[in-house]
Design a protein around this motif. Structure first.
Motif, PDB file in Angstrom:
ATOM      1  N   ARG A   8      20.853 -26.771  20.547  1.00 28.75           N
ATOM      2  CA  ARG A   8      22.004 -25.937  20.893  1.00 28.75           C
ATOM      3  C   ARG A   8      23.229 -26.838  21.077  1.00 28.75           C
ATOM      4  O   ARG A   8      23.145 -27.845  21.767  1.00 28.75           O
ATOM      5  N   ASP A   9      24.328 -26.471  20.439  1.00 24.59           N
ATOM      6  CA  ASP A   9      25.590 -27.213  20.587  1.00 24.59           C
ATOM      7  C   ASP A   9      25.386 -28.708  20.339  1.00 24.59           C
ATOM      8  O   ASP A   9      25.928 -29.551  21.050  1.00 24.59           O
ATOM      9  N   GLY A  10      24.590 -29.022  19.321  1.00 24.12           N
ATOM     10  CA  GLY A  10      24.437 -30.424  18.932  1.00 24.12           C
ATOM     11  C   GLY A  10      23.508 -31.226  19.820  1.00 24.12           C
ATOM     12  O   GLY A  10      23.457 -32.453  19.715  1.00 24.12           O
ATOM     13  N   ARG A  11      22.772 -30.556  20.688  1.00 24.47           N
ATOM     14  CA  ARG A  11      21.854 -31.290  21.561  1.00 24.47           C
ATOM     15  C   ARG A  11      20.464 -30.663  21.521  1.00 24.47           C
ATOM     16  O   ARG A  11      20.324 -29.460  21.308  1.00 24.47           O
ATOM     17  N   ALA A  12      19.463 -31.515  21.750  1.00 20.15           N
ATOM     18  CA  ALA A  12      18.104 -30.992  21.922  1.00 20.15           C
ATOM     19  C   ALA A  12      17.966 -30.581  23.381  1.00 20.15           C
ATOM     20  O   ALA A  12      18.027 -31.411  24.283  1.00 20.15           O
ATOM     21  N   VAL A  13      17.836 -29.276  23.608  1.00 13.58           N
ATOM     22  CA  VAL A  13      17.854 -28.746  24.969  1.00 13.58           C
ATOM     23  C   VAL A  13      16.468 -28.801  25.608  1.00 13.58           C
ATOM     24  O   VAL A  13      16.317 -29.099  26.787  1.00 13.58           O
ATOM     25  N   SER A  14      15.448 -28.471  24.811  1.00 19.94           N
ATOM     26  CA  SER A  14      14.105 -28.445  25.398  1.00 19.94           C
ATOM     27  C   SER A  14      13.046 -28.609  24.322  1.00 19.94           C
ATOM     28  O   SER A  14      13.281 -28.339  23.147  1.00 19.94           O
ATOM     29  N   TYR A  15      11.890 -29.065  24.745  1.00 14.65           N
ATOM     30  CA  TYR A  15      10.672 -29.021  23.930  1.00 14.65           C
ATOM     31  C   TYR A  15       9.637 -28.265  24.756  1.00 14.65           C
ATOM     32  O   TYR A  15       9.536 -28.455  25.961  1.00 14.65           O
ATOM     33  N   ARG A  16       8.905 -27.391  24.111  1.00 12.32           N
ATOM     34  CA  ARG A  16       7.767 -26.785  24.805  1.00 12.32           C
ATOM     35  C   ARG A  16       6.647 -26.503  23.817  1.00 12.32           C
ATOM     36  O   ARG A  16       6.879 -26.350  22.630  1.00 12.32           O
ATOM     37  N   ASN A  17       5.434 -26.480  24.335  1.00 17.12           N
ATOM     38  CA  ASN A  17       4.311 -26.018  23.527  1.00 17.12           C
ATOM     39  C   ASN A  17       3.564 -24.951  24.320  1.00 17.12           C
ATOM     40  O   ASN A  17       3.578 -24.937  25.540  1.00 17.12           O
ATOM     41  N   ARG A  18       2.983 -24.020  23.584  1.00 14.32           N
ATOM     42  CA  ARG A  18       2.206 -22.954  24.225  1.00 14.32           C
ATOM     43  C   ARG A  18       1.026 -22.599  23.325  1.00 14.32           C
ATOM     44  O   ARG A  18       1.194 -22.466  22.103  1.00 14.32           O
ATOM     45  N   TRP A  19      -0.142 -22.429  23.917  1.00 13.66           N
ATOM     46  CA  TRP A  19      -1.241 -21.837  23.178  1.00 13.66           C
ATOM     47  C   TRP A  19      -0.866 -20.417  22.796  1.00 13.66           C
ATOM     48  O   TRP A  19      -0.237 -19.710  23.595  1.00 13.66           O
ATOM     49  N   VAL A  20      -1.240 -20.014  21.581  1.00 12.99           N
ATOM     50  CA  VAL A  20      -1.128 -18.604  21.241  1.00 12.99           C
ATOM     51  C   VAL A  20      -2.349 -17.937  21.875  1.00 12.99           C
ATOM     52  O   VAL A  20      -3.495 -18.243  21.525  1.00 12.99           O
ATOM     53  N   ARG A  21      -2.086 -17.060  22.826  1.00 14.32           N
ATOM     54  CA  ARG A  21      -3.189 -16.516  23.641  1.00 14.32           C
ATOM     55  C   ARG A  21      -3.796 -15.303  22.942  1.00 14.32           C
ATOM     56  O   ARG A  21      -3.675 -14.161  23.378  1.00 14.32           O
ATOM     57  N   THR A  22      -4.461 -15.592  21.834  1.00 10.35           N
ATOM     58  CA  THR A  22      -5.146 -14.550  21.069  1.00 10.35           C
ATOM     59  C   THR A  22      -6.439 -14.178  21.785  1.00 10.35           C
ATOM     60  O   THR A  22      -6.880 -14.873  22.709  1.00 10.35           O
ATOM     61  N   ARG A  23      -7.085 -13.136  21.313  1.00 10.52           N
ATOM     62  CA  ARG A  23      -8.392 -12.772  21.890  1.00 10.52           C
ATOM     63  C   ARG A  23      -9.424 -13.864  21.612  1.00 10.52           C
ATOM     64  O   ARG A  23     -10.335 -14.067  22.412  1.00 10.52           O
ATOM     65  N   ALA A  24      -9.274 -14.569  20.504  1.00 15.16           N
ATOM     66  CA  ALA A  24     -10.185 -15.680  20.218  1.00 15.16           C
ATOM     67  C   ALA A  24     -10.039 -16.762  21.293  1.00 15.16           C
ATOM     68  O   ALA A  24     -11.018 -17.373  21.724  1.00 15.16           O
ATOM     69  N   PHE A  25      -8.825 -16.984  21.744  1.00 13.91           N
ATOM     70  CA  PHE A  25      -8.563 -18.031  22.744  1.00 13.91           C
ATOM     71  C   PHE A  25      -8.932 -17.573  24.151  1.00 13.91           C
ATOM     72  O   PHE A  25      -9.614 -18.286  24.892  1.00 13.91           O
ATOM     73  N   VAL A  26      -8.499 -16.369  24.509  1.00 16.31           N
ATOM     74  CA  VAL A  26      -8.632 -15.918  25.896  1.00 16.31           C
ATOM     75  C   VAL A  26     -10.060 -15.472  26.211  1.00 16.31           C
ATOM     76  O   VAL A  26     -10.607 -15.788  27.268  1.00 16.31           O
ATOM     77  N   GLU A  27     -10.660 -14.737  25.262  1.00 23.97           N
ATOM     78  CA  GLU A  27     -11.977 -14.138  25.540  1.00 23.97           C
ATOM     79  C   GLU A  27     -13.089 -14.772  24.730  1.00 23.97           C
ATOM     80  O   GLU A  27     -14.232 -14.329  24.807  1.00 23.97           O
ATOM     81  N   ASP A  28     -12.744 -15.736  23.870  1.00 26.10           N
ATOM     82  CA  ASP A  28     -13.713 -16.275  22.918  1.00 26.10           C
ATOM     83  C   ASP A  28     -14.290 -15.155  22.042  1.00 26.10           C
ATOM     84  O   ASP A  28     -15.460 -15.174  21.661  1.00 26.10           O
ATOM     85  N   ALA A  29     -13.451 -14.159  21.744  1.00 23.50           N
ATOM     86  CA  ALA A  29     -13.901 -13.025  20.926  1.00 23.50           C
ATOM     87  C   ALA A  29     -14.197 -13.506  19.509  1.00 23.50           C
ATOM     88  O   ALA A  29     -13.571 -14.442  19.005  1.00 23.50           O
ATOM     89  N   LYS A  30     -15.161 -12.873  18.852  1.00 23.33           N
ATOM     90  CA  LYS A  30     -15.574 -13.271  17.509  1.00 23.33           C
ATOM     91  C   LYS A  30     -14.868 -12.410  16.460  1.00 23.33           C
ATOM     92  O   LYS A  30     -14.718 -11.204  16.629  1.00 23.33           O
ATOM     93  N   SER A  31     -14.479 -13.039  15.362  1.00 19.28           N
ATOM     94  CA  SER A  31     -13.695 -12.313  14.358  1.00 19.28           C
ATOM     95  C   SER A  31     -14.570 -11.498  13.410  1.00 19.28           C
ATOM     96  O   SER A  31     -14.085 -10.578  12.767  1.00 19.28           O
ATOM     97  N   ILE A  32     -15.859 -11.833  13.299  1.00 23.22           N
ATOM     98  CA  ILE A  32     -16.747 -11.081  12.405  1.00 23.22           C
ATOM     99  C   ILE A  32     -17.630 -10.155  13.252  1.00 23.22           C
ATOM    100  O   ILE A  32     -18.321 -10.607  14.168  1.00 23.22           O
TER     101      ILE A  32
END
Ligand SMILES: [Fe+2]
Length: 383
Positions: A8-32
């Motif tokens: 923003r305005d020529g500066r790096a304001v922030s870095y962040r990372n986040r898990w995508v909290r899918t059902r596979a991640f949160v509940e260990d749900a199976k896709s098949i």
């Protein structure tokens, strides 16, 4: 995991990372599911992230998109208000003229291929089954101003491998290879199929109709992939298909010998003639890791330029960002995460796209390493 750097305005304001909290991640749900069909609400959302119609979507080709906030917090599955009945490719195409989002999904069960269209407001307005001979892996596709192009290539579903829990797709010497060209607004009945030499393509650059009315498509082409083992990949190179729609003749031409992946270009030119492409130089092929350089192609003159980040500094996919909405093609920046093995860390590096051999415009040291990943997007405030 999504990684975001706010500029923003020529500066790096922030870095962040986040898990995508899918059902596979949160509940260990199976896709098949027990009946071997897919649960489309379960996926890893690990391939791409895009913005369309006010939503940011994290994508993997087997599942519904996962909507996230600009701060990368997970909102949840997005199924287009219940209209989407398949997963969504990680490589939708946003038409810069209409604002429409074209996408598709492939599946190991019939229907093997389904095309979808969302309007500029993000409403799913068409879903069309496209008939193909078998269950192939279709990672990406292309649109032009007038057509949609599907790649039906010989990486086929293998039930035995699936049951064994290994990569369930393999090279086939029997399947053949073809491109399907569908008029935009048309359906399965209007698709024309063109045989090509067997190969595999994860990612095209762009496609367009040339002055003679032929359809030109530039791709990163593997002469062969996953024969024997799912690690086997011959080096992939820049290749051009030119389909003469009046005679049905397909011309094929290699445009460079160097191994590349992760092609990108100025996406204001999706579907239209373009001049410049950018890619990661993979040096010995993607199965042996990647190299330390990006290559910029001038597809009009055949010239190319390279930016080498130096020993142990490995770039990811280069994302082009125009300097302004009306800027010329190539007038803007290339953004890439660079892994620095020397310090086990990562930088966001910004190059001047018009002068990639020059020193970076900016090198933003990030507070932690960004692991090697696949794709990303520049998402302006207005998206
Ligand atoms: Fe991809």
């Amino acid at each position: 995991m999504l990684h975001g750097v706010e500029l923003r305005d020529g500066r790096a304001v922030s870095y962040r990372n986040r898990w995508v909290r899918t059902r596979a991640f949160v509940e260990d749900a199976k896709s098949i599911k027990a009946d071997f069909t897919r649960d489309l609400t379960v996926g890893v959302a690990n391939t791409h992230v895009i913005a369309h119609a006010g939503r940011i979507l994290a994508l993997v080709e087997t599942s519904f998109p996962t909507e996230v906030t600009p701060a990368l917090e997970t909102i949840g599955c997005f199924d287009f208000e219940g209209r989407l009945t398949t997963g969504m490719t990680a490589h939708p195409k946003l038409c810069p003229r209409t604002g429409e989002l074209h996408f598709f999904c492939y599946n190991y069960m019939a229907p093997f291929l389904t095309y979808h269209l969302a309007d500029a407001g993000g409403r799913l307005v068409r879903s069309e089954v496209i008939e193909v001979p078998g269950p192939t892996m279709i990672h990406d596709f292309a649109i032009t101003d007038r057509h949609v192009v599907f790649m039906d290539l010989p990486i086929v579903f293998d039930l035995e491998r699936a049951m064994a829990g290994t990569m369930p797709y393999r090279w086939s010497d029997d399947y053949g290879a073809r491109l399907g060209v569908m008029p935009r607004g048309g359906g399965n009945a209007q698709v024309r199929w063109f045989e090509i030499a067997p190969c595999y393509v994860f990612h095209p650059f762009n496609a367009y109709e040339d002055a003679q009315g032929a359809l030109v498509m530039d791709v990163v082409r593997y002469p062969e992939l996953w024969r024997g083992s799912s690690a086997a990949a011959a080096p992939a190179t820049l290749h051009r298909w030119r389909i003469d729609l009046s005679t049905g003749r397909v011309g094929e031409q290699g445009l460079d010998d160097r191994a590349i992946e992760f092609p990108r270009f100025d996406e204001r030119r999706v579907g239209a003639p373009y001049r410049y492409g950018y890619a990661v130089y993979t040096e010995h092929g993607i199965d042996r890791g990647t190299g330390t350089a990006l290559i910029k192609y001038d597809l009009r003159t055949g010239a190319s330029a390279t930016h080498d980040f130096g020993p142990g500094r490995i770039p990811a996919e280069p994302v082009f960002v125009p300097a302004s909405p009306g800027a010329a093609e190539d007038e803007g920046w290339l953004l890439t995460y660079v892994y620095d093995a020397g310090r086990e860390g990562s930088d966001l590096v910004i190059l001047d796209a018009a002068n990639v051999t020059g020193k970076p415009v900016a090198t933003i040291a990030l507070p932690q390493r960004v692991p090697f990943g696949f794709h990303g997007s520049w998402i302006p405030d207005t998206a």
